[in-house]
Design a protein around this motif. Structure first.
Motif, PDB file in Angstrom:
ATOM      1  N   ALA A  58       1.074  -0.776   0.196  1.00  0.00           N
ATOM      2  CA  ALA A  58      -0.175   0.432   0.616  1.00  0.00           C
ATOM      3  C   ALA A  58       0.820   1.607   0.089  1.00  0.00           C
ATOM      4  CB  ALA A  58      -0.932  -0.820   1.651  1.00  0.00           C
ATOM      5  N   ALA A  59       1.547   1.362   1.111  1.00  0.00           N
ATOM      6  CA  ALA A  59       2.660   2.040   0.654  1.00  0.00           C
ATOM      7  C   ALA A  59       3.688   2.720  -0.376  1.00  0.00           C
ATOM      8  CB  ALA A  59       3.568   2.129   2.224  1.00  0.00           C
ATOM      9  N   PHE A  60       4.232   1.100  -0.723  1.00  0.00           N
ATOM     10  CA  PHE A  60       4.993   2.171  -1.872  1.00  0.00           C
ATOM     11  C   PHE A  60       4.381   1.674  -3.779  1.00  0.00           C
ATOM     12  CE2 PHE A  60       8.196   1.110   0.953  1.00  0.00           C
ATOM     13  CZ  PHE A  60       9.180   1.819   0.363  1.00  0.00           C
ATOM     14  N   GLU A  61       2.427   1.725  -3.640  1.00  0.00           N
ATOM     15  CA  GLU A  61       1.416   1.741  -4.547  1.00  0.00           C
ATOM     16  C   GLU A  61       2.081   0.578  -5.523  1.00  0.00           C
ATOM     17  OE1 GLU A  61      -0.578   4.619  -5.500  1.00  0.00           O
ATOM     18  OE2 GLU A  61       0.853   5.837  -3.508  1.00  0.00           O
ATOM     19  N   VAL A  76       9.823  10.228   0.720  1.00  0.00           N
ATOM     20  CA  VAL A  76      10.895   9.518   1.370  1.00  0.00           C
ATOM     21  C   VAL A  76      10.415   9.764   2.596  1.00  0.00           C
ATOM     22  CG1 VAL A  76      13.410   9.372   2.616  1.00  0.00           C
ATOM     23  CG2 VAL A  76      12.797   9.444   0.321  1.00  0.00           C
ATOM     24  N   THR A  77       9.624  11.144   3.249  1.00  0.00           N
ATOM     25  CA  THR A  77       9.139  11.922   4.093  1.00  0.00           C
ATOM     26  C   THR A  77       7.984  11.629   4.881  1.00  0.00           C
ATOM     27  OG1 THR A  77      10.116  13.902   3.758  1.00  0.00           O
ATOM     28  CG2 THR A  77       8.590  13.951   5.415  1.00  0.00           C
ATOM     29  N   ARG A  78       6.984  11.175   3.512  1.00  0.00           N
ATOM     30  CA  ARG A  78       6.025  10.633   3.712  1.00  0.00           C
ATOM     31  C   ARG A  78       6.043   9.130   4.789  1.00  0.00           C
ATOM     32  NH1 ARG A  78       2.956   6.914   1.567  1.00  0.00           N
ATOM     33  NH2 ARG A  78       4.197   6.730  -0.638  1.00  0.00           N
ATOM     34  N   LEU A  79       7.058   7.907   3.014  1.00  0.00           N
ATOM     35  CA  LEU A  79       7.693   6.177   4.318  1.00  0.00           C
ATOM     36  C   LEU A  79       8.355   7.120   5.756  1.00  0.00           C
ATOM     37  CD1 LEU A  79       8.362   5.714   0.930  1.00  0.00           C
ATOM     38  CD2 LEU A  79       6.416   4.671   1.819  1.00  0.00           C
ATOM     39  N   LEU A  80       8.607   7.220   6.036  1.00  0.00           N
ATOM     40  CA  LEU A  80       9.620   7.621   6.839  1.00  0.00           C
ATOM     41  C   LEU A  80       8.705   7.769   8.532  1.00  0.00           C
ATOM     42  CD1 LEU A  80      12.303   9.739   6.345  1.00  0.00           C
ATOM     43  CD2 LEU A  80      12.454   7.679   7.200  1.00  0.00           C
ATOM     44  N   ILE A  85       5.211   0.094   8.221  1.00  0.00           N
ATOM     45  CA  ILE A  85       6.441  -0.349   7.142  1.00  0.00           C
ATOM     46  C   ILE A  85       7.730  -0.510   8.121  1.00  0.00           C
ATOM     47  CG2 ILE A  85       5.052  -0.133   5.117  1.00  0.00           C
ATOM     48  CD1 ILE A  85       7.560   2.524   5.051  1.00  0.00           C
ATOM     49  N   ILE A  86       9.067  -0.777   7.361  1.00  0.00           N
ATOM     50  CA  ILE A  86      10.368  -1.012   8.179  1.00  0.00           C
ATOM     51  C   ILE A  86      10.588   0.459   7.796  1.00  0.00           C
ATOM     52  CG2 ILE A  86      12.830  -1.686   8.322  1.00  0.00           C
ATOM     53  CD1 ILE A  86      10.028  -3.340   8.994  1.00  0.00           C
ATOM     54  N   ARG A  87      10.587   1.810   8.534  1.00  0.00           N
ATOM     55  CA  ARG A  87      11.157   2.783   8.519  1.00  0.00           C
ATOM     56  C   ARG A  87      12.741   3.454   8.589  1.00  0.00           C
ATOM     57  NH1 ARG A  87       6.755   5.175  12.783  1.00  0.00           N
ATOM     58  NH2 ARG A  87       7.328   4.089  14.127  1.00  0.00           N
ATOM     59  N   HIS A  88      13.583   2.866   7.448  1.00  0.00           N
ATOM     60  CA  HIS A  88      14.629   2.992   7.433  1.00  0.00           C
ATOM     61  C   HIS A  88      15.008   3.752   6.018  1.00  0.00           C
ATOM     62  CE1 HIS A  88      18.726   1.538   5.966  1.00  0.00           C
ATOM     63  NE2 HIS A  88      18.678   1.220   8.204  1.00  0.00           N
ATOM     64  N   ARG A  89      15.216   5.569   6.096  1.00  0.00           N
ATOM     65  CA  ARG A  89      15.500   6.232   5.458  1.00  0.00           C
ATOM     66  C   ARG A  89      16.654   5.327   3.947  1.00  0.00           C
ATOM     67  NH1 ARG A  89      16.009  11.575   3.750  1.00  0.00           N
ATOM     68  NH2 ARG A  89      14.794  12.903   5.730  1.00  0.00           N
ATOM     69  N   GLY A  90      17.634   4.726   4.541  1.00  0.00           N
ATOM     70  CA  GLY A  90      18.678   4.466   3.703  1.00  0.00           C
ATOM     71  C   GLY A  90      18.200   3.508   2.474  1.00  0.00           C
ATOM     72  N   LYS A  91      17.075   2.172   3.476  1.00  0.00           N
ATOM     73  CA  LYS A  91      16.598   1.346   2.762  1.00  0.00           C
ATOM     74  C   LYS A  91      15.221   1.827   1.357  1.00  0.00           C
ATOM     75  CE  LYS A  91      16.941  -2.542   5.389  1.00  0.00           C
ATOM     76  NZ  LYS A  91      17.109  -3.115   6.839  1.00  0.00           N
ATOM     77  N   ILE A  92      14.680   2.901   2.372  1.00  0.00           N
ATOM     78  CA  ILE A  92      13.832   3.447   1.301  1.00  0.00           C
ATOM     79  C   ILE A  92      14.162   4.318   0.233  1.00  0.00           C
ATOM     80  CG2 ILE A  92      11.912   5.628   1.429  1.00  0.00           C
ATOM     81  CD1 ILE A  92      11.093   4.730   4.869  1.00  0.00           C
ATOM     82  N   GLU A  93      15.950   4.960   0.714  1.00  0.00           N
ATOM     83  CA  GLU A  93      16.065   5.770  -0.829  1.00  0.00           C
ATOM     84  C   GLU A  93      16.553   4.870  -1.803  1.00  0.00           C
ATOM     85  OE1 GLU A  93      18.810   8.622   1.645  1.00  0.00           O
ATOM     86  OE2 GLU A  93      17.133  10.219   1.731  1.00  0.00           O
ATOM     87  N   ALA A  94      17.253   3.606  -0.980  1.00  0.00           N
ATOM     88  CA  ALA A  94      17.447   2.410  -2.017  1.00  0.00           C
ATOM     89  C   ALA A  94      16.511   2.179  -2.931  1.00  0.00           C
ATOM     90  CB  ALA A  94      17.943   1.930  -0.827  1.00  0.00           C
ATOM     91  N   THR A  95      15.445   1.665  -3.123  1.00  0.00           N
ATOM     92  CA  THR A  95      14.161   1.530  -3.333  1.00  0.00           C
ATOM     93  C   THR A  95      13.840   2.502  -4.217  1.00  0.00           C
ATOM     94  OG1 THR A  95      12.919   0.497  -0.979  1.00  0.00           O
ATOM     95  CG2 THR A  95      11.192   0.658  -2.845  1.00  0.00           C
ATOM     96  N   ILE A  96      13.525   3.826  -4.079  1.00  0.00           N
ATOM     97  CA  ILE A  96      13.663   4.640  -4.994  1.00  0.00           C
ATOM     98  C   ILE A  96      14.997   4.269  -6.465  1.00  0.00           C
ATOM     99  CG2 ILE A  96      13.891   7.357  -5.837  1.00  0.00           C
ATOM    100  CD1 ILE A  96      12.333   7.416  -3.160  1.00  0.00           C
TER     101      ILE A  96
END
Length: 192
Positions: A58-61, A76-80, A85-96
């Motif tokens: 849901a969070a990642f469309e 990134v801010t919304r997901l954090l 979900i797992i709120r890990h900036r590095g992993k979220i940015e890596a997904t993008i």
């Protein structure tokens, strides 16, 4: 026959083992989703990710890399801030970053085509009798990891890649004592 030792005791884990893990996945987007989730698992248990998988979707469309590739700091801010979900900036940015890398590979040759070429289009069939015999990584997962990193992917070390290869059925690591070993082996397609 006994299931692979890691499968349980929770029903969500048993269901995942019995219906999804080790089944050959040929869809580029689905392969990418599973790679991203394996990256989020780094340092955590798979059950943690499995329990949050629908929240991630849901969070990642729906893990549409073409949508995610256009994201920036606002997302990134919304997901954090998303406790589902797992709120890990590095992993979220890596997904993008990985969505953009996926787009390049998909346009060039197809992500699924690239990944399945490592096993000549046919899942590798292992014959491990005990969980201790299953390696955490292989020379092949090291090669795939290196190539993914060259293509711009992140959070794709050889251990993550091997777990992903097992999950997506590029290798069949169901134990020989597991009732899913033979059915997963039977799902192997010959190369096109």
């Amino acid at each position: 026959m006994t299931r692979c030792a890691w499968a349980g005791p929770e029903q969500i884990y048993i269901d995942y083992h019995d219906t999804e893990w080790g089944v050959p996945e040929y869809d580029s987007r689905a392969l990418w989703e599973k790679l991203v989730l394996d990256g989020f698992q780094a340092g955590l248990s798979w059950i943690t990710i499995l329990k949050k998988r629908e929240n991630f979707r849901a969070a990642f469309e729906g893990f549409d890399p073409n949508v995610i590739a256009a994201w920036g700091e606002e997302e990134v801010t919304r997901l954090l801030a998303d406790p589902g979900i797992i709120r890990h900036r590095g992993k979220i940015e890596a997904t993008i970053t990985n969505a953009r890398a996926w787009q390049r590979v998909e346009q060039r040759e197809g992500f699924a085509t690239m990944m399945w070429a490592y096993v000549d289009g046919v899942p590798r069939q292992n014959s491990f009798a005990t969980q201790d015999a299953v390696p955490p990584k292989t020379a092949l997962s090291e090669r795939v990891s290196r190539d993914l990193k060259k293509a711009g992917f992140k959070f794709c070390g050889p251990t993550i890649v091997y777990a992903w290869m097992e999950a997506c059925g590029l290798v069949n690591d169901h134990l020989t004592t597991c009732p899913r070993h033979a059915p997963c082996a039977a799902l192997a397609r010959p190369p096109h």
